[in-house]
Write an enzyme that holds these catalytic residues in place. Structure first.
Site, PDB file in Angstrom:
ATOM      1  N   PRO A  25      50.290  33.482  40.894  1.00  0.00           N
ATOM      2  CA  PRO A  25      50.161  35.044  40.795  1.00  0.00           C
ATOM      3  C   PRO A  25      48.529  35.415  40.777  1.00  0.00           C
ATOM      4  CG  PRO A  25      50.439  33.964  38.579  1.00  0.00           C
ATOM      5  CD  PRO A  25      50.785  33.052  39.652  1.00  0.00           C
ATOM      6  N   CYS A 136      45.787  34.213  31.165  1.00  0.00           N
ATOM      7  CA  CYS A 136      44.664  34.694  31.760  1.00  0.00           C
ATOM      8  C   CYS A 136      43.577  34.976  30.574  1.00  0.00           C
ATOM      9  CB  CYS A 136      44.818  36.426  32.167  1.00  0.00           C
ATOM     10  SG  CYS A 136      43.623  37.375  32.691  1.00  0.00           S
ATOM     11  N   LYS A 179      53.624  30.896  32.253  1.00  0.00           N
ATOM     12  CA  LYS A 179      52.447  30.070  32.804  1.00  0.00           C
ATOM     13  C   LYS A 179      51.472  30.016  31.633  1.00  0.00           C
ATOM     14  CE  LYS A 179      49.268  30.635  36.657  1.00  0.00           C
ATOM     15  NZ  LYS A 179      47.980  31.148  36.189  1.00  0.00           N
ATOM     16  N   GLY A 242      46.274  24.228  39.824  1.00  0.00           N
ATOM     17  CA  GLY A 242      44.884  24.127  39.348  1.00  0.00           C
ATOM     18  C   GLY A 242      44.374  23.058  40.554  1.00  0.00           C
TER      19      GLY A 242
HETATM   20  C1  LIG Z   1      41.836  36.485  42.449  1.00  0.00           C
HETATM   21  C2  LIG Z   1      42.815  35.872  41.530  1.00  0.00           C
HETATM   22  C3  LIG Z   1      43.676  36.470  40.755  1.00  0.00           C
HETATM   23  C4  LIG Z   1      44.464  35.922  39.639  1.00  0.00           C
HETATM   24  N1  LIG Z   1      45.250  36.575  38.912  1.00  0.00           N
HETATM   25  C5  LIG Z   1      46.328  36.082  38.045  1.00  0.00           C
HETATM   26  C6  LIG Z   1      47.327  36.662  37.405  1.00  0.00           C
HETATM   27  O1  LIG Z   1      47.571  37.786  37.683  1.00  0.00           O
HETATM   28  N2  LIG Z   1      48.183  35.989  36.585  1.00  0.00           N
HETATM   29  C7  LIG Z   1      48.079  34.811  36.455  1.00  0.00           C
HETATM   30  O2  LIG Z   1      48.527  34.143  35.534  1.00  0.00           O
HETATM   31  N3  LIG Z   1      46.789  33.899  37.106  1.00  0.00           N
HETATM   32  C8  LIG Z   1      45.944  34.624  37.694  1.00  0.00           C
HETATM   33  N4  LIG Z   1      45.115  33.972  38.459  1.00  0.00           N
HETATM   34  C9  LIG Z   1      44.936  32.481  38.252  1.00  0.00           C
HETATM   35  C10 LIG Z   1      45.749  31.698  39.234  1.00  0.00           C
HETATM   36  O3  LIG Z   1      47.189  32.139  39.268  1.00  0.00           O
HETATM   37  C11 LIG Z   1      45.445  30.183  38.982  1.00  0.00           C
HETATM   38  O4  LIG Z   1      46.158  29.813  37.888  1.00  0.00           O
HETATM   39  C12 LIG Z   1      43.967  29.672  39.204  1.00  0.00           C
HETATM   40  O5  LIG Z   1      43.405  30.446  40.123  1.00  0.00           O
HETATM   41  C13 LIG Z   1      43.993  28.325  39.226  1.00  0.00           C
HETATM   42  O6  LIG Z   1      44.587  27.708  40.795  1.00  0.00           O
HETATM   43  P1  LIG Z   1      43.805  27.509  41.931  1.00  0.00           P
HETATM   44  O7  LIG Z   1      42.869  26.233  41.357  1.00  0.00           O
HETATM   45  O8  LIG Z   1      44.895  26.965  42.890  1.00  0.00           O
HETATM   46  O9  LIG Z   1      43.052  28.312  42.167  1.00  0.00           O
HETATM   47  C14 LIG Z   1      44.207  34.642  39.353  1.00  0.00           C
HETATM   48  C15 LIG Z   1      43.241  33.892  40.126  1.00  0.00           C
HETATM   49  C16 LIG Z   1      42.322  34.281  41.236  1.00  0.00           C
HETATM   50  C17 LIG Z   1      41.576  33.487  42.121  1.00  0.00           C
END
Ligand SMILES: Cc1cc2nc3c(=O)[nH]c(=O)nc-3n(C[C@H](O)[C@H](O)[C@H](O)COP(=O)(O)O)c2cc1C
Length: 412
Positions: A25, A136, A179, A242
Site C-alpha cells: 500500500p 503508519c 499490516k 521492508g
Molecule cells: C510513498 C509511500 C506511501 C506509503 N503509504 C502507505 C500506506 O498507505 N499504507 C501503509 O501501510 N504503508 C504505506 N507505506 C509503507 C510501505 O507500504 C512499506 O511498508 C514501506 O515502504 C517499507 O517497504 P519498502 O522497504 O519496500 O519500501 C508507504 C510507503 C511509501 C514509500
C-alpha cells in the site's frame, strides 16, 4: 514436539496470500495505474493506498463507462470556500473491476470497529480483501488513533479485525488482513501476533522495522522467523515487507525465513517491473516502463498531478528528459516530449475530459512574453513584466498542479 498447524479455510471467493509477491500500500504511489502496471509485470496481489474509513463513508459508488472503472466519489464536506453552484465531486477511490478482479486489497485507516465495518462494506463486493493499516507512523494517522497507534492499543486493533472478519470477511467471502510493524522486543511482538491471529484474519504482513525507524534504516529480520512460525501454527498467511528489491529476492527471503511471500514498496515505486523474475526477463529499462505507465494512466484517466508525480519517480533524475517532463502541463505535452506519438490523440481527449488546458496556458504565456518584449522595447518596467507573468500563470495554481491538492483527499 511440533504442533499441528491450524488451517483457516480460505474464503470461497476470497484471497490466498500464500506464495505471492505483492505491491505494498502506498499513498499517492499506489493509485490505479501503478497497481495495473504492477499486475501486468507479475505482482500476485496489489494493495491500494490507505484510505481512511471516514472518508469512504458517504461516498457514492458509480460505474464509469469512459474508463470501465468503479469510482467512489463525494462532495467536498467542510470546504471553507463559498459554495459554488456546480460542486465538483472528489474522487476518493477508483478501482478496475475486471483488471484488478480477485487481486485488489483495500487498505483501510481506522480506529473503530463500527466505522471500519461501515466503510469496508462499501467496497467489499469489489475487492479480494480488506487490510487494516497498523503501521503508519505519521502523526496525522497516529494522532487519530490509527496506523501505528493501534500497535499500542492491541485490544482495539483485535476488536476491529474481529468485527471485520465477522461482518465483512464472512459475509462477502473476502480476506481480512492486517499490516503491522515490529515492536521493541520479540516478546511484545509475539504477544501481539498471537492476539491478532486469534481474530480470524487470514493474512498478516510485517514491515520489518519498528515504529520509530526511518525508511532509510535497514530493515531488521531477527523476529521474522518467530512471527512466521506463529502465523503458520495459526493458519494465517504471513508476508514480509521492508527492503525487498525484487521478486527473486522476495521469494528467496520467504524461503529463508519461512514466510509465505513478500511485499514491495519503494522498489516498485521506482520500477514496477521489479515483479518480473530474472527468468521472466528481470528489470526493464525505465523508458519501457514509463511508456506503459503513460498508456495505462491515459486508459483510466488518472489525475494528471498524480501521473506527473509518478513519472518523476519512474524516471532517473539525471536524465536530461526528466527536466523536460517535469515542465509538462498536460498529457498531450508529456506524450510529445516522450515521443509517444501514437498516444497523442488519446492524450488530447483525456486532457479535454479532465479539463487540463495546457494549450491555452501556453498561448497565454506566449502572449505574456510578447507583451513583455513590446513593453521592454518601449521602455516598459519590470513591475509590469512580473504582473503579466504572474497573471499568465494563475490558471495553473487554480488547478492546483503540483500542489498537495493533487493528493487523494483524506488519505494518508
Ligand atoms: C510513498 C509511500 C506511501 C506509503 N503509504 C502507505 C500506506 O498507505 N499504507 C501503509 O501501510 N504503508 C504505506 N507505506 C509503507 C510501505 O507500504 C512499506 O511498508 C514501506 O515502504 C517499507 O517497504 P519498502 O522497504 O519496500 O519500501 C508507504 C510507503 C511509501 C514509500
Amino acid at each position: 514436539m511440533t504442533s499441528t498447524p491450524k488451517r483457516v479455510p480460505i474464503p470461497k471467493n476470497g484471497v490466498d496470500y500464500r506464495g505471492k509477491v505483492v505491491l505494498a500500500p502506498m499513498v499517492r504511489s499506489g493509485e490505479l495505474p501503478s497497481r495495473l502496471l504492477a499486475l501486468k509485470y507479475g505482482a500476485g496481489l496489489v494493495w491500494g493506498p490507505e484510505t481512511v474509513d471516514k472518508s469512504m463513508i458517504g461516498t457514492t459508488k458509480r460505474f464509469n463507462p469512459a474508463t470501465s472503472t468503479i469510482d467512489f466519489t463525494r462532495l467536498p464536506s467542510n470546504s471553507s470556500r463559498p459554495q459554488s453552484p456546480v460542486q465538483k465531486e472528489s474522487l476518493i477511490y477508483r478501482l478496475h473491476p475486471t483488471r484488478e478482479h480477485g487481486k485488489l486489497i483495500f487498505q483501510i485507516g481506522t480506529a473503530s470497529p463500527e466505522t471500519a465495518v461501515e466503510a469496508a462494506k462499501l467496497v467489499a463486493e469489489d475487492v479480494a480483501g480488506i487490510d487494516v493499516n497498523a503501521g503508519c507512523p505519521k502523526p496525522f494517522s497516529t494522532s487519530g488513533g490509527m496506523g501505528a497507534a493501534l500497535l499500542q492499543t492491541p485490544d482495539l486493533l483485535a476488536s476491529i479485525l474481529a468485527a471485520l472478519v465477522k461482518e465483512v470477511g464472512e459475509v462477502y467471502e473476502i480476506g481480512i488482513s492486517v499490516k503491522i510493524r515490529l515492536l521493541e522486543t520479540a516478546e511484545k511482538t509475539e504477544t501481539l501476533v498471537r492476539k491478532l491471529c486469534n481474530t480470524g484474519i487470514t493474512g498478516l504482513t510485517v514491515h520489518c522495522r519498528t515504529t520509530p525507524m526511518r525508511p532509510k534504516e535497514r530493515a531488521i529480520r531477527e523476529q521474522l522467523r518467530m512471527i512466521a512460525d506463529i502465523c503458520r501454527e495459526e493458519g494465517v498467511a504471513c508476508l514480509m515487507n521492508g527492503d525487498v528489491k525484487d521478486k527473486d529476492e522476495a521469494l528467496q527471503l520467504a524461503q529463508e525465513y519461512g514466510v509465505d511471500g513478500g511485499m514491495i514498496a519503494t522498489a516498485a515505486e521506482a520500477n514496477s517491473s521489479c515483479f518480473r523474475t530474472k527468468e521472466e526477463g528481470g528489470l526493464l529499462p525505465w523508458r519501457e516502463v514509463v511508456t506503459e505507465y503513460v498508456k495505462t494512466a491515459l486508459e483510466v484517466e488518472n489525475k494528471w498531478g498524480n501521473t506527473k508525480f509518478l513519472l518523476s519517480q519512474l524516471m532517473p533524475g539525471k536524465a536530461e528528459i526528466f527536466r523536460r517532463v517535469t515542465a509538462c502541463m498536460s498529457y498531450c505535452q508529456v506524450c510529445e516530449v516522450l515521443e509517444l506519438h501514437d498516444m497523442v490523440d488519446l492524450a488530447k481527449d483525456v486532457d479535454e475530459r479532465l479539463s487540463i488546458n495546457a494549450l491555452k496556458e501556453t498561448k497565454a504565456m506566449k502572449k505574456a512574453k510578447y507583451q513583455n518584449k513590446s513593453a521592454q522595447a518601449a521602455g516598459g518596467n519590470m513591475g509590469k513584466e512580473r504582473s503579466i507573468d504572474k497573471e499568465s500563470r494563475s490558471p495553473l495554481s487554480e488547478r492546483g498542479v503540483g500542489t498537495r491538492s493533487e493528493m487523494p483527499a483524506m488519505t494518508v
